[in-house]
Motif scaffolding. Structure first.
Motif, PDB file in Angstrom:
ATOM      1  N   ALA A   1      36.932  39.154  43.186  1.00 13.29           N
ATOM      2  CA  ALA A   1      36.008  40.287  43.055  1.00 13.29           C
ATOM      3  C   ALA A   1      34.631  39.935  43.615  1.00 13.29           C
ATOM      4  O   ALA A   1      33.983  40.753  44.273  1.00 13.29           O
ATOM      5  N   GLU A   2      34.172  38.721  43.364  1.00 13.20           N
ATOM      6  CA  GLU A   2      32.856  38.315  43.868  1.00 13.20           C
ATOM      7  C   GLU A   2      32.839  38.280  45.394  1.00 13.20           C
ATOM      8  O   GLU A   2      31.871  38.710  46.021  1.00 13.20           O
TER       9      GLU A   2
ATOM     10  N   GLU B   1      38.520  34.931  40.223  1.00 17.16           N
ATOM     11  CA  GLU B   1      39.980  34.846  40.287  1.00 17.16           C
ATOM     12  C   GLU B   1      40.511  35.423  41.593  1.00 17.16           C
ATOM     13  O   GLU B   1      40.080  36.479  42.047  1.00 17.16           O
ATOM     14  N   LEU B   2      41.452  34.723  42.205  1.00 10.60           N
ATOM     15  CA  LEU B   2      42.090  35.175  43.442  1.00 10.60           C
ATOM     16  C   LEU B   2      43.137  36.229  43.094  1.00 10.60           C
ATOM     17  O   LEU B   2      44.143  35.914  42.453  1.00 10.60           O
ATOM     18  N   LEU B   3      42.883  37.478  43.518  1.00  4.77           N
ATOM     19  CA  LEU B   3      43.743  38.598  43.142  1.00  4.77           C
ATOM     20  C   LEU B   3      44.054  39.479  44.346  1.00  4.77           C
ATOM     21  O   LEU B   3      43.362  39.429  45.366  1.00  4.77           O
TER      22      LEU B   3
ATOM     23  N   ALA C   1      40.449  45.748  33.392  1.00  7.12           N
ATOM     24  CA  ALA C   1      40.942  45.395  34.721  1.00  7.12           C
ATOM     25  C   ALA C   1      41.084  43.883  34.799  1.00  7.12           C
ATOM     26  O   ALA C   1      40.546  43.152  33.961  1.00  7.12           O
ATOM     27  N   ASP C   2      41.809  43.415  35.806  1.00 15.78           N
ATOM     28  CA  ASP C   2      41.972  41.968  35.962  1.00 15.78           C
ATOM     29  C   ASP C   2      40.660  41.287  36.330  1.00 15.78           C
ATOM     30  O   ASP C   2      40.448  40.108  36.020  1.00 15.78           O
ATOM     31  N   ALA C   3      39.782  42.016  37.028  1.00  9.53           N
ATOM     32  CA  ALA C   3      38.477  41.470  37.398  1.00  9.53           C
ATOM     33  C   ALA C   3      37.534  42.619  37.728  1.00  9.53           C
ATOM     34  O   ALA C   3      37.973  43.700  38.141  1.00  9.53           O
ATOM     35  N   ALA C   4      36.242  42.372  37.538  1.00  8.43           N
ATOM     36  CA  ALA C   4      35.239  43.389  37.835  1.00  8.43           C
ATOM     37  C   ALA C   4      33.906  42.721  38.109  1.00  8.43           C
ATOM     38  O   ALA C   4      33.630  41.623  37.617  1.00  8.43           O
TER      39      ALA C   4
ATOM     40  N   HIS D   1      37.172  32.352  47.533  1.00  4.15           N
ATOM     41  CA  HIS D   1      38.535  32.603  47.076  1.00  4.15           C
ATOM     42  C   HIS D   1      39.122  33.751  47.905  1.00  4.15           C
ATOM     43  O   HIS D   1      38.846  34.924  47.622  1.00  4.15           O
ATOM     44  N   TYR D   2      39.935  33.417  48.903  1.00  5.36           N
ATOM     45  CA  TYR D   2      40.430  34.455  49.797  1.00  5.36           C
ATOM     46  C   TYR D   2      41.703  34.015  50.511  1.00  5.36           C
ATOM     47  O   TYR D   2      41.964  32.828  50.691  1.00  5.36           O
TER      48      TYR D   2
END
Length: 437
Positions: A194-195, A58-60, A37-40, A162-163
């Motif tokens: 994700a965080e 990462e901002l996703l 996945a892109d982030a977890a 990051h939002y």
């Protein structure tokens, strides 16, 4: 993580086991989980400690997981008495069009019909109704544009780093039939790391635990007994009876758009232990966004937390098994004092590390004399220090904490009066000759 450490540690009161537990941000026990996945991220829900993470900052895109912030603001408004569950809302033209738009996840809402806040909330949480989410934004703030400002303000207040919130539902703005919120751009997307999604899940569960009563429902009938009756099926594949059932799963939210891919914030509880997982843009073996993989990978994350770690309790008996634990009080009427803790210090550690934890007894400055020894008088029940897990600097949390969660207070189990001058002098003389011989 911020820690308020006591300045002085009594050397004679150092309490330790064999070695320090190895806490890491990456996976314990395994070098890597099979996450595509892109982030977890995987987080302990009680402490906020990060157990596993990949690209967590990462901002996703988050798609309909955006609704978790809408849930938070609705529940907060109810708690503050600004709105009520039985309060009714008359459907606006914007909500009517978006709630009935083809291809969008929705519970259809009728033009000029009135719905309660509870009905709209259930439709949003269970069925991921986009129209219902927008309706609730109008209930809380008067317009979706004003609500979006509240969303970003709340994210900042909760400590997000990051939002970007651009609407209340998680739709891509360009899919909103030209009715995207004022103050935002047609090409803007809801994006959160994700965080920070884990932080939102943590805050939702802790501030409004009732959210799980709704998010855990596999289905619910919308407006039963009316012409609008509809079975709303939960999009969470980990719930009981679903294709990817995971024992203890009871939330929280899925999300899917072309921009964000397949996303999922999950949570599960077993034997009183809860974990929070976040998967952003899960991929299949061919590198394509996959709805099923977000659940498969979430199960792997959650299973890792439950299977590779166990809850271990540490207290004074962890150091030495005996009926009574005491500390010396050189200037006391009695030369020692019994100490106790109210409850053990329970932490989650890998099975191989459970016997390798170092603990330290920190005694408050105002309880020690110039030579570093515990001083009388001491009252029964008085706090004299803390039993602390000595964790390494690389231990990570989803937010800064003023105090380490890995500590418990130590109290005096009895009172000790200060010895008079004559007794103290006699003890000093005795100690002097003992040192000589």
């Amino acid at each position: 993580m911020k820690k308020n450490m006591l300045k002085r540690i009594l050397p004679v009161m150092m309490i330790s086991l064999i070695a320090m537990t190895s806490f890491q941000q990456s996976a314990h026990g395994k070098t890597k989980l099979d996450i595509n996945a892109d982030a977890a991220i995987l987080v302990e829900a009680d402490t906020g400690k990060i157990v596993y993470s990949e690209h967590e900052d990462e901002l996703l895109g988050i798609a309909s997981m955006t609704k978790m912030m809408t849930e938070y603001l609705v529940l907060e408004a109810i708690e503050k008495g600004k709105i009520k569950w039985d309060q009714t809302y008359k459907v606006s033209d914007k909500v009517y069009q978006l709630a009935n738009a083809p291809g969008l996840s929705n519970v259809p809402l009728r033009a000029d019909e009135e719905y309660t806040v509870r009905e709209l909330y259930d439709a949003m949480v269970i069925k991921s109704g986009n129209g219902a989410a927008i309706a609730l934004s109008e209930v809380v703030a008067g317009s979706e544009g004003k609500f979006v400002k509240m969303m970003n303000a709340k994210a900042k207040e909760l400590g997000f780093e990051h939002y970007q919130y651009v609407n209340s539902s998680g739709l891509s703005n360009y899919d909103m039939l030209g009715m995207y919120p004022e103050g935002t751009d047609v090409n803007a997307e809801n994006m959160v790391s994700a965080e920070d999604m884990a932080t939102l899940a943590y805050c939702l569960i802790h501030d409004f635990p009732e959210v799980l009563k709704t998010s855990s429902l596999t289905s619910k009938v919308f407006r039963p007994g009316t012409s609008e009756e509809l079975v709303m099926k939960n999009t969470n594949g980990l719930l009981k009876g679903k294709s990817y059932y995971f024992k203890g799963a009871d939330g929280l939210k899925t999300g899917t758009t072309p921009f964000a891919g397949s996303t999922f914030t999950g949570t599960a509880i077993r034997d009183g232990v809860r974990y929070i997982s976040v998967i952003l843009d899960a991929k299949d073996e061919y590198g394509q966004p996959s709805s099923r993989e977000r659940f498969i990978q979430s199960k792997e994350l959650l299973d890792y937390g439950f299977s590779e770690f166990e809850t271990v309790e540490y207290n004074l008996d962890s150091v030495e098994k005996k009926k009574e634990h005491t500390l010396p009080v050189p200037n006391g009427k009695e030369k020692k004092i019994a100490i106790k803790v109210d409850k053990p210090l329970a932490i989650r550690v890998t099975k191989q590390d459970k016997d390798n934890v170092k603990t330290i007894l920190n005694v408050a400055d105002n309880k020690v004399s110039e030579d570093g020894s515990l001083k009388a008088p001491i009252e029964k029940g008085e706090k004299i220090g803390e039993l602390v897990i000595d964790t390494p600097k690389n231990e990570e949390y989803i937010f800064d904490k003023k105090d380490s969660p890995l500590k418990i207070d130590v109290y005096a189990a009895e009172s000790v009066e200060k010895a008079n001058w004559l007794v103290r002098s006699a003890r000093s003389i005795q100690a002097f000759f003992q040192n000589i011989f």
